[in-house]
Design an enzyme around this catalytic site. Sequence first.
Site: not given
Length: 703
Positions: A64, A103, A106, A126
Amino acid sequence: MPEHLVAYHREGEIALIEIDNPPVNALSAAVRQGLAEAMVRLAADPEARAAVLFCAGRTFVAGADVSEFGKPPVAPILPDVITGIEASLKPVIAALHGTVLGGGLEVALGAHYRVALPGTRLGLPEVTLGLLPGAGGTQRLPRAIGFEAAAELITSGRQIDAEEAERLGLIDVLADETDPRAAGLTFTRGLLADGCGPHRLSERASPAPQPDRVAGFRAEVERKTRGQVAPLRALDTLVESMGMSFAEGMAHERRAFRDLMQTPQRAALVHAFFAERRAARQEDLAGVSACQVDRIGIVGGGTMGQGIAAAALIAGLQVTLVERDDASADRAMAGIGKMLDGAVKRGKLNADTRLQLLAQRLQAAADYDALSNVDLVIEAAFEDLAVKQEVFRTLDRVCRPGTVLATNTSYLDVNLIADATGRPQDVIGLHFFSPANVMRLLEIIVADRTPPEVTATAFALAKRMGKIGVRSGVCDGFIGNRMLSTYRAAADHLVLDGATPYQVDAAVRAFGFAMGPYQVGDLAGLDIGYATRQRKAATRDPRERVPVFADRLAEAGRLGRKTGRGYYIYDDAAPQGRPDPEMEAVLNGIRRDLGITPRSFTEAEIQDRYMAAMVNEGAKILDEGIAARASDIDVVLLHGYGFPRWKGGPMHWAEAEGLDRIAARIQSLAEDDPYFWQLSPLLARLAAEGDGFADASKQKELT
Ligand code: 3HC
Ligand code: NAI
């Protein structure tokens, strides 16, 4: 579609969805939007039977966009984008390279197949940012690789290589191509030929964790990540959601992610992430070329010289080390060999390379002429100005013009060392930390006459050696050791006034440091501080309080771990040290002699004083321009002094705590000891005006 960030092309019946958002293809709002639109286009494209999702540049998506954290979320949010990818009726293949993190992984887990190039690294880091995977990672990863492997990766943030990912079943194929687009196309053609359709992880049943193993694993996570909220919350979320449907699990993950996003720990860890990267940015060095450094010289092959040599060799530099005599040179060679052994054991180096480095890239001599052809020299001889000046006079004579001459001094004045040469413009401080082959911090001490090219060379060397270079001006102890001297003095005052060293250490550990100051003292050796105090005795201000107890220990030959006794006793029963039952009586005797009536201190009081001293000195360092930014001070304390990362560093911590509260505390302590507790004028001003340290930083980019 934001065409420049996410492009949609087609090659025959295969759609190519390419993310191009340098430098690391982070999932900014525009990239998320682009991905969502690409999926709509794929569904509507009658010619496309499958899609390859890949990235331009050096890496697949590395996560992210961390700079968006703490701001209101902007739609489409990542979990929805990934749901859209997974829902595709046409197979989506993620072609991975570089660092597939957070992310990014993911997204890859939302795709139906994963193919990776050799050298790809994957992980869910994370927790290192105070978070847990917030876009399905806690749900899809266990379904892909099993509960235990997923829990280990998520709670540690550990990155794995492509081979391990293949063994775990995280990727379908480890390709032998060098280009992700080509690898994705090859795999997808095979897939279409075999008539394979989408495989959705969300459609798999969740694995069931074994309760007895979970309890043991939880205890281990708690021990390893003491003080941090994210790893345990991640584990609990995983465990709780494994009994839920996929949709419920996603909602559960989202709640935990949002909660963690609001925590001070998340803010502190993100601050640390950006502070580390900001440290290398120097406005005055823009456009300045660094000198080429391939061969370095090291003077002094003791603790530091050996560590620096090992780090330099691993970084690919040619090393020439000069010692006082042949026996010392041989000792240094052997020590470096051992350090490289350690690197082999830790998997940082292979055994053949170790032998090659020692045979071909390292030379140790007792003759300074061996340094006539090096590009940069690092002096790591004894901490004595006369010794260092003599070394620099010799370097001035033997090194060719333009060689950068660096000193690893801990406290001494780099300007005075430069004065010993006829070329002060070549002199700089490079303050490594012990063990230098492990510690990432490097203070770069820019002296009065150090020109930008030499400073730029030092930053380039730091990068090449995998160190975090932080710039400091010249003062006694530079940024880190100057602060250490002050907060260590605050600890000594506590002990003089009634606390035991053990109480101080326990309070400091409870704050989050791995060790307290007296444990650190025992490790480093109590003779060092003793010698420094003796040296400074003649010029000491009479108002300064002397840690008489420390002098008594050193004079009694209790020098710390190396003598089996210091503040603690080290023996077979307690190799890590146990409190000395006689310490209290010894301290009380000293207090009586000094006319001090001992008082008790709570843990909070000890922490308060320790931290107030640290922050006050940090503010003075910032005010004097020794550090250009508060965040640089944080990086020094985080990487050189064991400050708990999840508190962001002392300056970040102070702002979160409230500068006004800290200033008021210092003022009240000054009533008893006005000499030690002199409030930094900068801290006083910021506290009064309600500003933060960033406002006071000397470089514009911080604000
Ligand atoms: N978001 C925003 N910026 C990022 C970023 C990210 N995720 N990752 C790196 N950057 C920026 C850096 O700040 C730096 O900017 P600068 O040049 O202006 O200083 C630039 O990209 C290059 O980064 P590095 O200097 O770190 O480059 P390296 O090549 O040394 O390392 C890396 C690359 C391994 C990708 C490293 O940057 C890294 O570890 N990044 C963070 C990865 C991460 O933590 N991802 C998870 C984010 S949380 C998440 O995804 C939540 C999700 O579950 C919802
Ligand atoms: P050390 O005592 O382990 O090693 C010093 C070495 O220098 C010895 O091997 C000695 O033989 C050699 N030496 C002395 N004079 C010399 C000369 N004229 N020519 C060639 N070699 C000479 O000391 P250490 O701990 O390695 O420290 C070296 C320097 O690094 C000091 O300035 C110290 O303050 C600094 N430093 C030390 C740290 C530590 O934790 N030990 C951390 C950071 C800096």
